[in-house]
Design a protein around this motif. Structure first.
Motif, PDB file in Angstrom:
ATOM      1  N   GLN A   1      -4.120  -7.008  -1.873  1.00 49.28           N
ATOM      2  CA  GLN A   1      -4.960  -8.204  -2.007  1.00 49.28           C
ATOM      3  C   GLN A   1      -4.179  -9.392  -2.577  1.00 49.28           C
ATOM      4  OE1 GLN A   1      -8.130  -8.851  -1.024  1.00 49.28           O
ATOM      5  NE2 GLN A   1      -8.389  -6.821  -0.164  1.00 49.28           N
TER       6      GLN A   1
ATOM      7  N   ASP B   1      -0.271  -1.695  -5.961  1.00 46.36           N
ATOM      8  CA  ASP B   1      -0.913  -1.962  -4.676  1.00 46.36           C
ATOM      9  C   ASP B   1      -1.152  -3.468  -4.650  1.00 46.36           C
ATOM     10  OD1 ASP B   1      -2.783  -2.549  -2.719  1.00 46.36           O
ATOM     11  OD2 ASP B   1      -3.940  -0.719  -2.999  1.00 46.36           O
TER      12      ASP B   1
ATOM     13  N   SER C   1      -0.156  -5.394   3.169  1.00 50.78           N
ATOM     14  CA  SER C   1      -0.704  -5.150   4.497  1.00 50.78           C
ATOM     15  C   SER C   1      -0.855  -6.469   5.255  1.00 50.78           C
ATOM     16  CB  SER C   1      -2.074  -4.483   4.344  1.00 50.78           C
ATOM     17  OG  SER C   1      -2.732  -4.436   5.586  1.00 50.78           O
TER      18      SER C   1
ATOM     19  N   GLY D   1      -1.347  -0.991   4.689  1.00 53.44           N
ATOM     20  CA  GLY D   1      -1.413  -0.830   3.237  1.00 53.44           C
ATOM     21  C   GLY D   1      -1.668   0.606   2.823  1.00 53.44           C
ATOM     22  N   SER D   2      -2.538   1.288   3.539  1.00 53.96           N
ATOM     23  CA  SER D   2      -2.866   2.676   3.169  1.00 53.96           C
ATOM     24  C   SER D   2      -1.627   3.550   3.252  1.00 53.96           C
ATOM     25  CB  SER D   2      -3.951   3.239   4.091  1.00 53.96           C
ATOM     26  OG  SER D   2      -5.129   2.494   3.977  1.00 53.96           O
TER      27      SER D   2
ATOM     28  N   LYS E   1      -4.435  -8.569   5.824  1.00 53.84           N
ATOM     29  CA  LYS E   1      -5.118  -9.229   4.715  1.00 53.84           C
ATOM     30  C   LYS E   1      -4.579 -10.646   4.498  1.00 53.84           C
ATOM     31  CE  LYS E   1      -7.544  -5.487   3.787  1.00 53.84           C
ATOM     32  NZ  LYS E   1      -7.519  -4.604   2.633  1.00 53.84           N
TER      33      LYS E   1
HETATM   34  C1  LIG Z   1      -7.176  -3.262   2.516  1.00 54.21           C
HETATM   35  C2  LIG Z   1      -6.567  -2.622   1.336  1.00 54.21           C
HETATM   36  C3  LIG Z   1      -5.755  -1.479   1.462  1.00 54.21           C
HETATM   37  C4  LIG Z   1      -5.535  -0.791   2.786  1.00 54.21           C
HETATM   38  O1  LIG Z   1      -4.754  -1.546   3.677  1.00 54.21           O
HETATM   39  P1  LIG Z   1      -4.794  -1.181   5.237  1.00 54.21           P
HETATM   40  O2  LIG Z   1      -3.713  -2.009   5.833  1.00 54.21           O
HETATM   41  O3  LIG Z   1      -6.151  -1.569   5.722  1.00 54.21           O
HETATM   42  O4  LIG Z   1      -4.514   0.276   5.360  1.00 54.21           O
HETATM   43  C5  LIG Z   1      -5.188  -0.953   0.327  1.00 54.21           C
HETATM   44  N1  LIG Z   1      -5.383  -1.519  -0.876  1.00 54.21           N
HETATM   45  C6  LIG Z   1      -6.147  -2.613  -1.043  1.00 54.21           C
HETATM   46  C7  LIG Z   1      -6.308  -3.215  -2.403  1.00 54.21           C
HETATM   47  C8  LIG Z   1      -6.769  -3.205   0.053  1.00 54.21           C
HETATM   48  O5  LIG Z   1      -7.527  -4.280  -0.116  1.00 54.21           O
END
Ligand SMILES: *Cc1c(COP(=O)(O)O)cnc(C)c1O
Length: 393
Positions: free
Chosen positions: A180, A177, A200, A72-73, A203
């Protein structure tokens, strides 16, 4: 390890058994490079394509609009940096919110150091973006709006469709983003006018270190990693085939069980909220009561230090999270809790509990009893609480 109760599914989730099973052959017998022309390679390529198709379908997108990333990052970084670069000739202004994940906020800070201007719009007391403020922030040089789908701390779900309409009306790109939200909520990129969407794997009961960025066809976006021709030459590097297969399997599973999972989690979430509100005085539910992720509970307890609460819960075998990150000895209250207007001392006493479809009512009962006991014990040690009780007698 002794038994534990895991209520930190917003931090990460357990990789589902069927996801692990789907991944295993791609470590062992099917180890070919998707770029190779012999059939062992072609098999890997086919598996990557299938995962891409599954994910595209789940969003109402086209297969070639899904780009795999290392999480996600990375997807968040890519969306913002590449849009700033590709649309830099049109303008240098970006709009985001005060409650974004650090993957967005820190990328915005980076872009500010490199000539961009960023407006951080506020939220109401429940964490919902103020739409009038958002629309008023749009300028002729605004190129991108990036607002998260659902918040990782307080679970608030944004009016994404309305935000998408505003972006479209003003001809501004819209990134969200969705880390979640993906796998927890239905998502339709066309209906919500979403141009870019980050997700991601870990999650949604998939593996860590894999994610994707949806990029709508026609959007100019530069390569993020330069090298080979992978991911339509926009993100070079040999594909992480097992993780991509795992991400596809996790998406398939998540959308298959979505209704049942949502129903079960929502019931338990509301039961947990109800019990805490009824049985623990001087608490506050953070986040919107209804526009809320089905698995998120976030409370502030007055006269309590969140970190102490977490440590004592850990001693009872309960994994949870608080709103403050202990960084180099100084306790910074969460930017999200401050943005919804909590004073520092109340933001410090917060606790996030995030459920999974495996969470049971028995576990919730155990957790409520533990929180009650710990909150009482911590308050009994607090001079502030003592003063407060005296004054209110
Ligand atoms: C966990 C999270 C991220 C980062 O995702 P990673 O795969 O851990 O890099 C970004 N945005 C939100 C809202 C998250 O909960």
């Amino acid at each position: 390890m002794k038994p534990f109760i895991y209520l930190d599914n917003a931090a990460t989730t357990k990789t589902a058994g069927e996801v692990v099973d789907a991944m295993l052959p791609w470590f062992t017998e099917n180890y070919g490079n998707p770029s190779s022309i012999y059939s062992l390679g072609a098999k890997s390529k086919e598996a990557v394509t299938q995962a891409r198709e599954t994910i595209a379908k789940s969003l109402g997108a086209q297969t070639e609009e899904i780009y795999f990333t290392a999480g996600g990052s990375e997807a968040d970084n890519w969306a913002l940096k590449a849009a700033a670069e590709a649309y830099g000739d049109r303008g240098k202004h970006i709009i985001t919110s005060k409650i974004e994940h650090h993957a967005i906020l820190h990328t915005c800070q980076y872009l500010e150091k490199h000539g961009c201007e960023v407006t951080y719009v506020g939220v109401d007391e429940n964490g919902i973006v103020r739409l009038e403020e958002l629309e008023a922030a749009i300028r002729p040089d605004t190129i991108l709006i990036s607002i998260m789908f659902a918040n990782n701390e307080i679970g608030t779900i944004q009016p994404i469709e309305k935000i998408g309409e505003i972006a479209k009306k003003h001809g501004v790109l819209f990134h969200t983003d969705g880390v979640q939200a993906y796998g927890q909520l239905p998502v339709d990129v066309d209906k919500c006018h979403i141009d870019m969407f980050s997700a991601s794997g870990h999650k949604l009961n998939g593996p860590k270190g894999i994610g994707f960025l949806y990029i709508r066809k026609g959007i100019k976006i530069r390569s993020f990693v330069h090298g080979g021709q992978q991911e339509r030459a926009r993100r070079a590097g040999t594909e992480n085939v097992p993780a991509i297969v795992g991400m596809g399997a996790a998406a398939r599973r998540a959308f298959r069980i979505l209704d049942e999972k949502t129903k079960k989690e929502t019931e338990l979430r509301d039961y947990l909220i109800e019990r805490i509100e009824a049985e623990i005085p001087y608490c506050r539910l953070n986040g919107d009561r209804t526009c809320r992720l089905p698995n998120n509970v976030n409370f502030s307890f007055r006269f309590i230090e969140g970190e102490s609460l977490l440590i004592m819960l850990d001693m009872e075998g309960i994994c949870a999270s608080s709103g403050s990150a202990c960084t180099s000895g100084s306790l910074d209250p969460s930017h999200v809790l401050l943005a919804i207007g909590l004073p520092h001392e109340i933001a410090h006493g917060s606790l996030r509990l995030t459920l999974s479809e495996e969470t049971t009512r028995d576990e919730i009962d155990t957790v409520v009893e533990a929180i009650k006991k710990i909150v009482n014990r911590l308050r009994a040690m607090s001079p502030l609480y003592e003063d407060f009780v005296k004054k209110n007698q």
